[in-house]
Design a protein around this motif. Structure first.
Motif, mmCIF file in Angstrom:
data_model
loop_
_atom_site.group_PDB
_atom_site.id
_atom_site.type_symbol
_atom_site.label_atom_id
_atom_site.label_comp_id
_atom_site.label_asym_id
_atom_site.label_seq_id
_atom_site.Cartn_x
_atom_site.Cartn_y
_atom_site.Cartn_z
ATOM 1 N N UNK A 179 0.847 -1.197 0.000
ATOM 2 C CA UNK A 179 0.000 0.000 0.000
ATOM 3 C C UNK A 179 0.879 1.241 0.000
ATOM 4 N N UNK A 180 1.792 1.281 0.926
ATOM 5 C CA UNK A 180 2.832 2.304 0.978
ATOM 6 C C UNK A 180 4.006 1.673 1.708
ATOM 7 N N UNK A 181 5.001 2.426 2.077
ATOM 8 C CA UNK A 181 6.217 1.857 2.658
ATOM 9 C C UNK A 181 5.887 0.974 3.866
ATOM 10 N N UNK A 182 6.218 -0.305 3.730
ATOM 11 C CA UNK A 182 6.068 -1.303 4.808
ATOM 12 C C UNK A 182 4.618 -1.569 5.206
ATOM 13 N N UNK A 183 3.662 -1.094 4.453
ATOM 14 C CA UNK A 183 2.255 -1.379 4.748
ATOM 15 C C UNK A 183 1.685 -2.294 3.667
ATOM 16 N N UNK A 187 -6.942 -5.102 -0.053
ATOM 17 C CA UNK A 187 -7.727 -4.418 -1.074
ATOM 18 C C UNK A 187 -6.993 -4.405 -2.419
ATOM 19 N N UNK A 188 -7.741 -4.589 -3.481
ATOM 20 C CA UNK A 188 -7.191 -4.524 -4.837
ATOM 21 C C UNK A 188 -7.655 -3.242 -5.520
ATOM 22 N N UNK A 189 -7.227 -3.062 -6.740
ATOM 23 C CA UNK A 189 -7.582 -1.834 -7.471
ATOM 24 C C UNK A 189 -9.071 -1.727 -7.762
ATOM 25 N N UNK A 190 -9.753 -2.857 -7.795
ATOM 26 C CA UNK A 190 -11.181 -2.817 -8.133
ATOM 27 C C UNK A 190 -12.066 -2.682 -6.897
ATOM 28 N N UNK A 191 -11.426 -2.660 -5.697
ATOM 29 C CA UNK A 191 -12.189 -2.551 -4.458
ATOM 30 C C UNK A 191 -12.277 -1.103 -3.994
ATOM 31 N N UNK A 192 -13.349 -0.823 -3.263
ATOM 32 C CA UNK A 192 -13.487 0.462 -2.590
ATOM 33 C C UNK A 192 -13.887 0.188 -1.147
ATOM 34 N N UNK A 193 -13.848 1.195 -0.291
ATOM 35 C CA UNK A 193 -14.221 1.009 1.111
ATOM 36 C C UNK A 193 -15.675 0.572 1.257
ATOM 37 N N UNK A 194 -16.481 0.969 0.294
ATOM 38 C CA UNK A 194 -17.914 0.664 0.369
ATOM 39 C C UNK A 194 -18.229 -0.670 -0.273
ATOM 40 N N UNK A 195 -17.580 -0.957 -1.381
ATOM 41 C CA UNK A 195 -17.897 -2.183 -2.127
ATOM 42 C C UNK A 195 -16.636 -2.998 -2.377
ATOM 43 N N UNK A 196 -16.668 -4.238 -1.910
ATOM 44 C CA UNK A 196 -15.540 -5.155 -2.072
ATOM 45 C C UNK A 196 -15.920 -6.280 -3.016
ATOM 46 N N UNK A 197 -14.946 -6.756 -3.748
ATOM 47 C CA UNK A 197 -15.189 -7.916 -4.607
ATOM 48 C C UNK A 197 -15.365 -9.159 -3.741
ATOM 49 N N UNK A 198 -15.988 -10.176 -4.315
ATOM 50 C CA UNK A 198 -16.204 -11.418 -3.569
ATOM 51 C C UNK A 198 -14.864 -12.073 -3.196
#
Length: 231
Positions: A179-183, A187-198
């Motif tokens: 995600x960023x340094x050491x994190x 979540x993938x590029x197609x996910x959002x906080x509201x809607x996640x892929x199966x």
């Protein structure tokens, strides 16, 4: 049901007693045979004494028999004492080694740190990679003969924990992303906080399950150590 070699040895020992026990029984039986002279032998002996002034049995048979029985029992008590003492010594030695290893385990994989993180973290959220430090150290350092517990019950639980942590780290390594340094995040590029892929929902659920399982196994291992090492 499968029998191990140890189970077979225990079974053989159950039906075939040790040599000192067999020798004790042999001497006791021999001693009893001297004491318990059959009635027919007594009658024949009296006839010979009356007619020919000859005794076919010794008057000291009872004394000899009692002496042999006494020697056999003393021998058995002393032998069992030293065998028992040696067994206790071995158990204490094994227990001491396992206690030292158990103390190291509590230092290198404590309930706090990585284990506590897995217990409380929801993998829906990102995490810092150093949260896995204790887990990586554990699988690198403890999967070898030098870190094996002599107590089979403790070692079996430790091995189960090792396997579970290995699977978790493999799974997280393929299902989380920088995600960023050491994190890391699930979540993938197609996910959002509201809607996640199966797929993402499945990965979050699986990682959370691993976290709970590892925490519970770790606590079980600590309790096994206390129970078996009397800590």
């Amino acid at each position: 049901m499968k029998f191990s070699m140890n189970d077979l040895i225990k079974l053989i020992r159950l039906f075939i007693p040790s040599f000192h026990n067999k020798l004790t029984w042999l001497l006791v039986i021999f001693g009893i045979s001297l004491i318990g002279t059959p009635l027919i032998e007594i009658i024949i002996n009296k006839i010979f004494e009356t007619q020919f002034s000859i005794s076919i049995t010794s008057e000291n048979d009872i004394t000899i028999g009692i002496t042999i029985i006494s020697i056999a029992l003393i021998y058995n008590i002393l032998t069992n004492y030293f065998v028992h003492k040696e067994t206790i010594k071995k158990l204490e030695n094994h227990s001491s080694k396992d206690k030292d290893l158990y103390d190291r385990l509590l230092i290198e994989l404590p309930s706090k740190g990585s284990i506590d993180f897995l217990r409380n973290h929801d993998f829906h959220n990102p995490f810092h990679i150093n949260k896995f430090d204790h887990l990586f150290n554990f699988i690198y350092e403890w999967d070898n003969a030098e870190h094996e517990f002599i107590n089979k019950d403790i070692e079996k639980t430790k091995k189960t924990l090792l396997d579970e942590i290995n699977q978790f780290l493999d799974y997280s390594g393929t299902k989380t992303y920088p995600l960023k340094v050491d994190f890391q995040t699930v979540m993938t590029n197609i996910d959002s906080e509201i809607e996640l892929s199966e797929e993402t929902k499945k990965n979050i659920s699986k990682l959370n399950e691993y976290g709970s399982s590892i925490y519970n196994l770790h606590q079980k291992l600590i309790r096994k150590g206390r129970e078996n090492l009397y800590i």
